[in-house]
Design an enzyme around this catalytic site. Structure first.
Site, PDB file in Angstrom:
ATOM      1  CG  HIS A  13      -4.471  -4.079   2.937  1.00 19.02           C
ATOM      2  ND1 HIS A  13      -3.724  -3.675   4.030  1.00 19.02           N
ATOM      3  CD2 HIS A  13      -5.019  -2.950   2.428  1.00 19.02           C
ATOM      4  CE1 HIS A  13      -3.831  -2.357   4.182  1.00 19.02           C
ATOM      5  NE2 HIS A  13      -4.610  -1.901   3.221  1.00 19.02           N
ATOM      6  CD  GLU A  20      -3.130  -6.801   5.587  1.00 14.47           C
ATOM      7  OE1 GLU A  20      -4.027  -5.945   5.626  1.00 14.47           O
ATOM      8  OE2 GLU A  20      -2.210  -6.764   4.744  1.00 14.47           O
ATOM      9  CB  CYS A  22      -0.983  -0.040   1.166  1.00 15.57           C
ATOM     10  SG  CYS A  22      -2.115  -1.427   1.037  1.00 15.57           S
TER      11      CYS A  22
END
Length: 380
Positions: free
Chosen positions: A354, A356, A264
């Site tokens: 993202h 994760e 990001c």
């Protein structure tokens, strides 16, 4: 921001955009006033992760899903220690949460943390307006903060814009902390906290990585004081054109040839470090259903996004940089926005989304394994 925590359920509220359009509804969460950049999130679930993502600092989030709050709030899913959004906009809030992990309602949590919101408005119309006109400044007003719309509009237009905002240091840790490896420790990673989500170091810890999370102001010397096998640059809020210090640190990491991974904001930092520009998207990508293609494999991933800025790098060629050849590794299939970069002559890569993905989906989890592979290769 001025707030009160009483009377939220009955108080009238109004949302005023900087172009003059207004929406009237009911207060949701705290009563008072708040300002920020109006953005919309297309996720059907994961509102708790969204609220606690530091990347949403100084933004008023509009939920496109009509019914929000069904699962209440628990103590396991937050991505940080507090709610970071400046304001929250929903159409139909749940009357009663229904989930075995729920500890309290979303309305109660917003009220307790002083987050001013509004419910009962046409979020479809508001989202279409933002898609056509672009993200813009907004204010939400309720209780004693209510006034005539002309006065409220003037107050909205006095609020700071997101362009030119330097915010990462406001959300990052002030002191270094360590997330230990789960099981056998294999590597040490220095993670620069520009607004890191809690699940990110956890995903690395699952792979045997001891993560030293450093403040956004950490120097190159402080990074290498932990003897890292790899360096990570996190997500975060604000305009990447203001992030001169992280760019300088990243260039030092690239010069040393240490394996590097950014997500990001970290992707935008890598773009700047390589000499590319950045620019503000009209209304950004926010949600958990964005299609991205990994250009090295052709695979399409459904991914979680939260970014209003992007890297301006050529899609059709390999670029020469001060650190060797670089190319765009991932691209958004909705609008061809750059979603990833990789160096071909040094162990460094980044993505704009993202991996994760605490609220899902998990298509991009392999990127943590790719980071491990870079560190294994460097060690060998």
């Amino acid at each position: 921001m001025t707030i009160s925590t009483r009377g939220a359920a009955k108080a009238p509220a109004v949302l005023v955009l900087e172009d003059g359009r207004a929406f009237r509804g009911r207060a949701y969460g705290a009563v008072g006033e708040t300002f920020g950049e109006a953005v919309f999130s297309t996720g059907m679930t994961g509102y708790q992760e969204t609220l606690t993502d530091p990347s949403y600092h100084r933004q008023v989030v509009v939920m496109t899903a009509p019914h929000v709050g069904n699962t209440g709030v628990n103590d396991e899913d937050p991505e940080s220690k507090r709610i970071w959004v400046s304001g929250y906009v929903v159409r139909d809030p749940a009357r009663t949460p229904s989930n075995w992990r729920s500890k309290r309602s979303l309305d109660e949590e917003l009220t307790a943390q002083g987050v001013v919101g509004i419910s009962g408005i046409d979020t479809r119309a508001l989202t279409r307006h933002l898609r056509e006109r672009g993200a813009m400044r907004v204010g939400i007003f309720s209780g004693d903060a209510l006034a005539d719309e002309g006065t409220l509009l003037a107050r909205v237009r006095q609020a700071p814009e997101m362009s030119g905002a330097d915010l990462s240091a406001e959300v990052a840790t002030k002191e270094t902390y360590v997330v230990p490896a789960i099981g056998t420790k294999k590597f040490t990673v220095a993670a620069i906290d520009l607004g890191i989500k809690g699940m990110t170091p956890h995903r690395m810890a699952e792979r045997g990585i001891e993560v030293h999370v450093l403040p956004a102001t950490a120097t190159l010397e402080e990074v290498y004081a932990v003897a890292p096998d790899g360096v990570f640059f996190s997500n975060g809020p604000g305009d990447p054109s203001t992030a001169d210090h992280p760019v300088s640190v990243m260039r030092g990491v690239l010069e040393r040839g240490t394996p590097l991974f950014g997500i990001c904001f970290g992707n935008q930092i890598l773009g700047r470090a390589l000499g590319f520009g950045t620019y503000k998207l009209k209304y950004g990508h926010r949600g958990i259903n964005q299609p991205v293609q990994d250009r090295s494999t052709g695979k399409v991933e459904v991914t979680a996004h939260n970014h209003g800025f992007a890297v301006d790098a050529p899609l059709d060629k390999v670029s020469d940089t001060a650190y060797g050849r670089a190319e765009v590794s991932h691209v958004c299939l909705n609008d061809q926005v750059v979603e990833g970069l990789q160096l071909l002559d040094r162990p460094a890569f980044s993505v704009q989304y993202h991996p994760e993905a605490a609220a899902g989906p998990h298509d991009a989890a392999y990127l943590f394994d790719r980071f491990v592979s870079l560190m294994e290769g460097q060690r060998a």
